[in-house]
Each structure stands twice: as structure tokens, then as C-alpha cells.
Scaffold this motif. Structure first.
Motif, PDB file in Angstrom:
ATOM      1  N   ASN A  23      35.612  46.526 -26.779  1.00 43.38           N
ATOM      2  CA  ASN A  23      34.809  45.300 -26.649  1.00 43.38           C
ATOM      3  C   ASN A  23      35.676  44.158 -26.105  1.00 43.38           C
ATOM      4  OD1 ASN A  23      32.363  46.311 -28.442  1.00 43.38           O
ATOM      5  ND2 ASN A  23      34.248  46.707 -29.610  1.00 43.38           N
ATOM      6  N   ILE A  48      44.001  46.729 -35.573  1.00 46.26           N
ATOM      7  CA  ILE A  48      42.532  46.765 -35.597  1.00 46.26           C
ATOM      8  C   ILE A  48      41.975  46.004 -34.398  1.00 46.26           C
ATOM      9  CG2 ILE A  48      40.491  45.954 -36.848  1.00 46.26           C
ATOM     10  CD1 ILE A  48      42.039  46.467 -39.448  1.00 46.26           C
ATOM     11  N   PHE A  49      42.531  44.829 -34.132  1.00 51.84           N
ATOM     12  CA  PHE A  49      42.071  44.017 -33.000  1.00 51.84           C
ATOM     13  C   PHE A  49      42.338  44.722 -31.664  1.00 51.84           C
ATOM     14  CE2 PHE A  49      42.818  39.932 -35.647  1.00 51.84           C
ATOM     15  CZ  PHE A  49      41.580  40.104 -36.248  1.00 51.84           C
ATOM     16  N   ASN A  56      34.042  38.597 -34.750  1.00 55.15           N
ATOM     17  CA  ASN A  56      33.009  39.623 -34.878  1.00 55.15           C
ATOM     18  C   ASN A  56      33.598  40.940 -35.359  1.00 55.15           C
ATOM     19  OD1 ASN A  56      30.978  37.915 -34.061  1.00 55.15           O
ATOM     20  ND2 ASN A  56      31.101  38.502 -31.899  1.00 55.15           N
ATOM     21  N   CYS A  57      34.819  41.213 -34.929  1.00 51.45           N
ATOM     22  CA  CYS A  57      35.499  42.433 -35.372  1.00 51.45           C
ATOM     23  C   CYS A  57      35.648  42.443 -36.889  1.00 51.45           C
ATOM     24  CB  CYS A  57      36.863  42.542 -34.699  1.00 51.45           C
ATOM     25  SG  CYS A  57      37.887  43.898 -35.311  1.00 51.45           S
ATOM     26  N   ALA A 105      38.505  38.705 -27.096  1.00 49.94           N
ATOM     27  CA  ALA A 105      39.368  39.549 -27.923  1.00 49.94           C
ATOM     28  C   ALA A 105      40.520  40.103 -27.096  1.00 49.94           C
ATOM     29  CB  ALA A 105      38.548  40.691 -28.522  1.00 49.94           C
ATOM     30  N   ASP A 115      42.435  47.970 -31.048  1.00 52.16           N
ATOM     31  CA  ASP A 115      41.431  49.020 -30.856  1.00 52.16           C
ATOM     32  C   ASP A 115      40.071  48.417 -30.519  1.00 52.16           C
ATOM     33  OD1 ASP A 115      43.317  50.952 -31.397  1.00 52.16           O
ATOM     34  OD2 ASP A 115      42.751  51.189 -33.496  1.00 52.16           O
ATOM     35  N   PHE A 116      39.744  47.322 -31.195  1.00 54.25           N
ATOM     36  CA  PHE A 116      38.459  46.653 -30.968  1.00 54.25           C
ATOM     37  C   PHE A 116      38.368  46.129 -29.535  1.00 54.25           C
ATOM     38  CE2 PHE A 116      35.910  42.710 -31.010  1.00 54.25           C
ATOM     39  CZ  PHE A 116      34.704  43.193 -31.502  1.00 54.25           C
ATOM     40  N   MET A 162      32.352  42.868 -38.819  1.00 51.77           N
ATOM     41  CA  MET A 162      31.831  44.234 -38.793  1.00 51.77           C
ATOM     42  C   MET A 162      32.400  45.095 -39.912  1.00 51.77           C
ATOM     43  SD  MET A 162      31.956  44.959 -34.674  1.00 51.77           S
ATOM     44  CE  MET A 162      31.939  46.739 -34.926  1.00 51.77           C
ATOM     45  N   ILE A 170      37.410  38.325 -31.887  1.00 48.51           N
ATOM     46  CA  ILE A 170      37.956  39.024 -33.047  1.00 48.51           C
ATOM     47  C   ILE A 170      37.274  38.626 -34.354  1.00 48.51           C
ATOM     48  CG2 ILE A 170      40.181  39.469 -31.965  1.00 48.51           C
ATOM     49  CD1 ILE A 170      41.344  37.104 -33.470  1.00 48.51           C
ATOM     50  N   ASP A 182      34.273  40.545 -26.265  1.00 53.08           N
ATOM     51  CA  ASP A 182      33.808  40.067 -27.576  1.00 53.08           C
ATOM     52  C   ASP A 182      34.887  39.164 -28.170  1.00 53.08           C
ATOM     53  OD1 ASP A 182      32.370  39.762 -29.951  1.00 53.08           O
ATOM     54  OD2 ASP A 182      31.702  41.850 -29.923  1.00 53.08           O
TER      55      ASP A 182
END
Length: 348
Positions: free
Chosen positions: A101, A93-94, A108-109, A69, A96-97, A112, A106, A104
Motif C-alpha cells: 500500500n 511492519i510499516f 491506517n496500518c 507510507a 511490509d505495509f 488495521m 502508516i 496509503d
């Protein structure tokens, strides 16, 4: 997902957009090449600067190196100035994710937050259908029943959660054309169709994007954020409606602007995006600057062709000013003629 595996295939703007983003077919004509060569042009539908076609190969090369990510966010950070509102909100959003993480991915982001986004998407869809049903009260009972049957079916599909029977905006819009309405209902029916245009898509709604792409692979999700702002040739009069593959019927737009319009009448598209007349002026100003800088030789009449075409197709809603253009209409025609004569001599 990857490009067709063939030594005879190469990444071009045309096959890239068609294969990855289902942009309407742009035709095999070479008439759009002078527009594709332009740089620093703002989209006439969205107002943002268009990512030039030659950036595609670089992006694809770098995308293949991305594993996490954090990698994806770093790559996309180079293109945030070109992103449209929906894509920008997803990128945020990505971002912040990835801070929490970094190793990880994106996909999975999105998974969620998909459940919550699906609920919000349904409410967005119901809101538009409510507006359509409200307008149906102004129709005759027989016509209103036809319309209510279609909106009721849409609601049932949205609530069913049946993966084999999903609600599709395009299908609903097409189904409206099958409704038989009286001559005196034409005006209100146009209002209904224009209201239905506001049904959310992955181009216009963050929630629709999340729901659509939560099961896609990381590389495809990242590509989608990039490709929405890449250069595409748009028919002012759609080819399906007899529009010609000539430069006088072409605009250089973002892929998003092209795809979202589909075959929508230009006046309806302007209702969906009221700033289009302003963006069209910015677009033609950018094209004029390009011509003044020696670009598009042999196409000096393009601004005049587009001005007349847009005025006609938009039903007078778009009236471009060419006050900053150095060529009068006669001088532009002479420049085109002179270029063609030089080219003829060169070929001989």
C-alpha cells in the motif's frame, strides 16, 4: 502536532525531546553541553549508537515532505541501525505495509492491526500481574490484601475497555509505594516492585506501541520511531531525588533509555536490562576515545567521576575499567586545571 509556533522558538535537543517525547526535564544548566557535542557514542542503557542532536533539524525537514507510507519508510530507512527492538519491529511492519500500500499512510496500518494488538497487550499485562500476585503469597495476609486490591483494580481497568479509565503502568508503580509492609517483608516487596517494572510500555512492547499510536497522525508516529534513539542528558541520581545538574551526574543516553528509567533506582533498572553494566563500559570507552581525540577539553576527569558515581549508585553492580585511558586521575585533574587557567586568561 508541531513545534510551538513562535519566531523565538527554535528546534533544540532539549525542547524537541520534552515537547514530543516527554523526556524528564534536563535542567537549564549548560553542564551537559560537552556531552551533547559528542558523536558516535553508544547508549549506556541500550548499547546502540545514539543519534546526535544535530540530526534533528534534517529529520524534521525531510519529514515534512513525506506524504505516503512509502515516503515514511524511505526516510526511516536511514535510521534503522540506530533503532531499538520495539522501534525496529514497528518499522518492519510499516515496510511490509508500504510494499502493498505505497500510497496509503502508516496510521491506517496501525489501525488495521490495533484490535489484535490490544488483545495481546492485555495478556502481556495480565502475565506480569499474575507474577506479582504469586509473589504476594509470601507477604503477611494484611499486606497481601493491600497488594491484591491494587492488582485487582488493574485487571478490572484492563478488561473494562473504558476509554476514560485506562490502565497506566506509571500509576500502578506509584501506588505500590503507598502499601504499608512490615520490616521483614522489605526484601520480598522489592522483588514485587522489580517484577512490576516489566509491565509493557510503548518503549518495551510492540503491542503497547500499536495501541498507543494507532490514533496518532502519520507524522507523529514516524517522529516517535526516530526520537527514541536521539541524544538525551540523563541524571544518574534523579533531580527529584537531589541529583545535581553537574556533568559528574550526567550520562549521554538515548531518549528511550532516559524516559523508561524515570526515577527507577539504577539497581532495579539493571535487573530490567541486565546488559547495562556491559553497555556502560562501552559508553565510557567511547567517551575515552573522544577525549583522546581532543573532545571534552576541560572535562578530562569525567571518566573518573562517572566510574565512582556509577559504582555508588548501582550498589557495586557497575565497575568500570579505565585501563585504556591515557590520563591518570592526577593527570586528568591537572589537564582540567590547565584548561581553566587558559580559559581565564582568554576571558581577561
Amino acid at each position: 502536532m508541531s513545534l510551538p509556533n513562535s519566531k523565538h522558538k527554535r528546534i533544540t535537543a532539549q525542547n524537541y525531546l520534552k515537547y514530543y517525547y516527554d523526556v524528564p526535564y534536563e535542567g537549564s544548566t549548560s553542564a551537559g553541553k560537552p556531552l551533547r557535542r559528542l558523536r558516535n557514542i553508544r547508549c549506556p542503557y541500550r548499547g546502540i549508537e545514539i543519534i546526535s542532536s544535530d540530526a534533528i533539524k534534517t529529520f524534521e525537514k525531510n519529514l515534512k515532505l513525506c506524504k505516503t507510507a512509502e515516503d515514511i519508510v524511505e526516510l526511516l530507512s536511514n535510521y534503522t541501525d540506530f533503532m531499538l527492538p520495539t522501534e525496529k519491529s514497528i518499522y518492519a511492519i510499516f515496510k511490509d505495509f508500504a510494499l502493498l500500500n505505497p500510497n496509503d499512510n502508516i496510521q491506517n496500518c496501525l489501525q488495521m492491526i490495533c484490535s489484535n494488538s490490544l488483545t495481546k497487550l492485555k495478556l502481556e499485562e495480565f502475565s506480569v500481574l499474575d507474577d506479582v500476585d504469586m509473589l504476594s503469597r509470601k507477604l503477611s495476609p494484611a499486606t497481601a490484601i493491600q497488594l491484591r486490591e491494587k492488582t485487582t483494580k488493574c485487571r478490572q481497568i484492563i478488561l473494562s475497555n473504558n476509554k476514560k479509565d485506562t490502565f497506566k503502568r506509571k500509576v500502578f508503580l506509584s501506588s505500590l509505594e503507598n502499601i504499608h509492609f512490615k520490616d521483614n517483608e522489605k526484601e520480598i516487596f522489592e522483588k514485587i516492585k522489580n517484577k512490576a517494572i516489566f509491565l509493557p510500555t510503548s518503549e518495551s512492547s510492540k503491542n503497547a506501541f500499536i495501541v498507543k499510536y494507532c490514533k496518532r497522525k502519520q507524522i507523529e508516529i514516524a517522529r516517535r520511531l526516530f526520537i527514541a534513539s536521539t541524544a538525551s542528558i540523563e541524571h544518574i541520581t534523579p533531580a527529584s531525588q537531589g541529583g545535581l545538574n553537574t556533568i559528574g551526574n550526567f550520562l549521554l543516553t538515548t531518549a528511550n533509555g532516559n524516559r523508561y528509567r524515570e526515577n527507577m533506582p539504577l539497581p532495579s533498572y539493571i535487573q530490567r536490562f541486565p546488559k547495562i553494566p556491559i553497555y556502560m563500559q562501552q559508553y565510557i570507552d567511547d567517551v575515552v576515545d573522544a577525549i583522546h581525540n581532543g573532545k571534552m577539553q576541560g572535562n578530562e576527569t569525567y571518566p573518573y567521576k562517572i566510574k565512582n558515581k556509577l559504582f555508588e549508585v548501582s550498589e557495586g553492580k557497575i565497575l568500570l575499567s579505565l585501563s585504556r585511558y591515557n590520563y591518570s586521575e592526577e593527570e586528568a585533574a591537572d589537564a582540567v586545571k590547565e584548561y581553566e587557567q587558559r580559559w581565564d586568561k582568554y576571558r581577561k
